[in-house]
Design a protein around this motif. Structure first.
Motif, PDB file in Angstrom:
ATOM      1  N   THR A  54       0.728  -1.435   0.217  1.00 46.03           N
ATOM      2  CA  THR A  54       0.046   0.169  -0.153  1.00 46.03           C
ATOM      3  C   THR A  54       0.728   1.227  -0.049  1.00 46.03           C
ATOM      4  O   THR A  54       0.675   2.356  -0.602  1.00 46.03           O
ATOM      5  N   ALA A  55       2.017   1.262   0.821  1.00 46.04           N
ATOM      6  CA  ALA A  55       2.980   2.475   0.891  1.00 46.04           C
ATOM      7  C   ALA A  55       3.448   2.492  -0.516  1.00 46.04           C
ATOM      8  O   ALA A  55       3.902   3.653  -0.848  1.00 46.04           O
ATOM      9  N   VAL A  56       3.990   1.468  -1.027  1.00 47.54           N
ATOM     10  CA  VAL A  56       4.664   1.651  -2.341  1.00 47.54           C
ATOM     11  C   VAL A  56       3.733   2.121  -3.346  1.00 47.54           C
ATOM     12  O   VAL A  56       3.993   3.109  -4.104  1.00 47.54           O
ATOM     13  N   GLY A  57       2.530   1.675  -3.478  1.00 46.52           N
ATOM     14  CA  GLY A  57       1.330   2.109  -4.307  1.00 46.52           C
ATOM     15  C   GLY A  57       1.274   3.602  -4.028  1.00 46.52           C
ATOM     16  O   GLY A  57       1.103   4.669  -5.206  1.00 46.52           O
ATOM     17  N   GLY A 102      -3.766   0.371  -8.387  1.00 44.67           N
ATOM     18  CA  GLY A 102      -3.986  -1.003  -8.133  1.00 44.67           C
ATOM     19  C   GLY A 102      -2.967  -1.857  -7.059  1.00 44.67           C
ATOM     20  O   GLY A 102      -3.566  -2.731  -6.321  1.00 44.67           O
ATOM     21  N   VAL A 103      -1.934  -1.333  -6.867  1.00 47.18           N
ATOM     22  CA  VAL A 103      -0.691  -2.042  -5.984  1.00 47.18           C
ATOM     23  C   VAL A 103      -1.279  -1.687  -4.644  1.00 47.18           C
ATOM     24  O   VAL A 103      -1.415  -2.343  -3.729  1.00 47.18           O
ATOM     25  N   ALA A 104      -1.594  -0.144  -4.402  1.00 51.04           N
ATOM     26  CA  ALA A 104      -2.090   0.189  -3.195  1.00 51.04           C
ATOM     27  C   ALA A 104      -3.502  -0.591  -2.790  1.00 51.04           C
ATOM     28  O   ALA A 104      -3.670  -0.910  -1.509  1.00 51.04           O
ATOM     29  N   LEU A 105      -4.581  -0.559  -3.729  1.00 48.17           N
ATOM     30  CA  LEU A 105      -5.879  -1.415  -3.203  1.00 48.17           C
ATOM     31  C   LEU A 105      -5.460  -2.890  -3.021  1.00 48.17           C
ATOM     32  O   LEU A 105      -6.178  -3.287  -2.250  1.00 48.17           O
ATOM     33  N   LEU A 194      -4.660  -7.102 -11.011  1.00 49.08           N
ATOM     34  CA  LEU A 194      -4.717  -7.492 -12.801  1.00 49.08           C
ATOM     35  C   LEU A 194      -5.779  -6.542 -13.398  1.00 49.08           C
ATOM     36  O   LEU A 194      -5.383  -6.015 -14.288  1.00 49.08           O
ATOM     37  N   VAL A 195      -6.597  -6.322 -12.843  1.00 51.99           N
ATOM     38  CA  VAL A 195      -7.607  -5.424 -13.114  1.00 51.99           C
ATOM     39  C   VAL A 195      -7.270  -3.831 -13.382  1.00 51.99           C
ATOM     40  O   VAL A 195      -7.425  -3.250 -14.586  1.00 51.99           O
ATOM     41  N   PHE A 196      -6.765  -3.398 -12.481  1.00 55.01           N
ATOM     42  CA  PHE A 196      -5.925  -1.931 -12.568  1.00 55.01           C
ATOM     43  C   PHE A 196      -4.942  -2.155 -13.546  1.00 55.01           C
ATOM     44  O   PHE A 196      -4.641  -1.101 -14.439  1.00 55.01           O
ATOM     45  N   LEU A 197      -4.058  -3.255 -13.615  1.00 52.21           N
ATOM     46  CA  LEU A 197      -3.071  -3.127 -14.471  1.00 52.21           C
ATOM     47  C   LEU A 197      -3.663  -3.206 -16.016  1.00 52.21           C
ATOM     48  O   LEU A 197      -3.135  -2.347 -16.878  1.00 52.21           O
ATOM     49  N   ALA A 198      -4.747  -3.949 -16.311  1.00 52.54           N
ATOM     50  CA  ALA A 198      -5.662  -3.924 -17.569  1.00 52.54           C
ATOM     51  C   ALA A 198      -6.010  -2.524 -17.657  1.00 52.54           C
ATOM     52  O   ALA A 198      -5.873  -2.020 -18.915  1.00 52.54           O
ATOM     53  N   ALA A 199      -6.536  -1.952 -16.895  1.00 54.66           N
ATOM     54  CA  ALA A 199      -7.094  -0.850 -16.854  1.00 54.66           C
ATOM     55  C   ALA A 199      -5.842   0.408 -17.282  1.00 54.66           C
ATOM     56  O   ALA A 199      -6.299   1.226 -18.011  1.00 54.66           O
TER      57      ALA A 199
END
Length: 247
Positions: A54-57, A102-105, A194-199
């Motif tokens: 979450t911190a990285v995102g 996406g990473v944070a979520l 994966l969803v946010f990567l695709a988005a």
């Protein structure tokens, strides 16, 4: 004289217990192959890793802007095949934004999952202590198997080891059934990423009017993820089969 005798006889009948009579609430049989501390340690480790994600995102979203991406693209060692530097920057800005969110979520989802897991383990142990049964429930065994797979992921065949452990813990002749779903535990938690990567890919290619190519790229990513899931499910079933044969 007969009435007191009758009363005394009735009193004896009510107070004297038959030592041969079985207890109305016999102790229940419990199976506890997993120490309680293991669940707490697993939950804590997952929560720490998730908070780091979450911190990285959040850091990526706050710090990586158009200027930073332009500097990265302008570096001598950076090559973006098929795109001009300006197109790479235009595509990179929305992609980084979506990916960082996406990473944070995903990290937040893992924190919630860790808390739910620890609470569920406590509830299961209280139930088993009172009613008997096993603490190695179906999904708990799958979680432990997935955790072992992640820890030894650098070892070839780690998927088989994790699934075999899950099947061994659960027992009950369900090795094949619990081996394959072990992979689902880790895969489901990566769905937000994966969803946010695709988005992000779609937003990036849309910014440079290359939506058709972006759709192809997204399809490749999603199909690759599904193929990897199918392969890992196969390894999970194999691990369960091995555990069933060894047990």
């Amino acid at each position: 004289m007969s009435r007191p005798l009758v009363a005394s006889s009735m009193g004896d009948t009510q107070t004297v217990r038959n030592p041969e009579r079985a207890d109305a609430n016999p102790p229940t049989e419990s199976r506890d192959p997993i120490p309680a501390a293991v669940g707490w340690v697993l939950g804590a480790v997952v929560a720490i890793v998730a908070l780091a994600m979450t911190a990285v995102g959040a850091g990526l979203y706050a710090r990586v802007d158009r200027t930073a991406i332009a500097e990265f693209v302008a570096a001598d060692s950076t090559e973006v095949n098929g795109l001009t530097p300006a197109e790479a920057v235009n595509a990179g800005v929305p992609f980084v934004d979506w990916f960082s969110v996406g990473v944070a979520l995903t990290g937040l989802a893992l924190v919630v999952a860790a808390a739910v897991f620890v609470r569920a383990r406590r509830r299961t142990r209280r139930r088993v202590a009172g009613e008997g049964g096993t603490t190695a429930t179906f999904w708990a065994s799958a979680v432990y198997g997935a955790a072992v797979t992640s820890l030894v992921s650098f070892v070839p065949g780690s998927g088989v080891v994790g699934r075999a452990l899950a099947a061994y813990l659960h027992g009950d002749g369900s090795a094949l059934r619990v081996g394959a779903p072990t992979e689902l535990v880790g895969w489901i938690l990566t769905v937000p990423l994966l969803v946010f990567l695709a988005a992000g890919l779609l937003a990036g290619v849309g910014a440079i009017d290359e939506l058709t190519g972006g759709m192809v790229l997204v399809d490749i990513v999603l199909v690759g993820a599904l193929v990897a899931l199918a392969v890992n499910l196969g390894f999970g079933a194999l691990g369960g089969f091995i555990a069933d044969r060894v047990a």
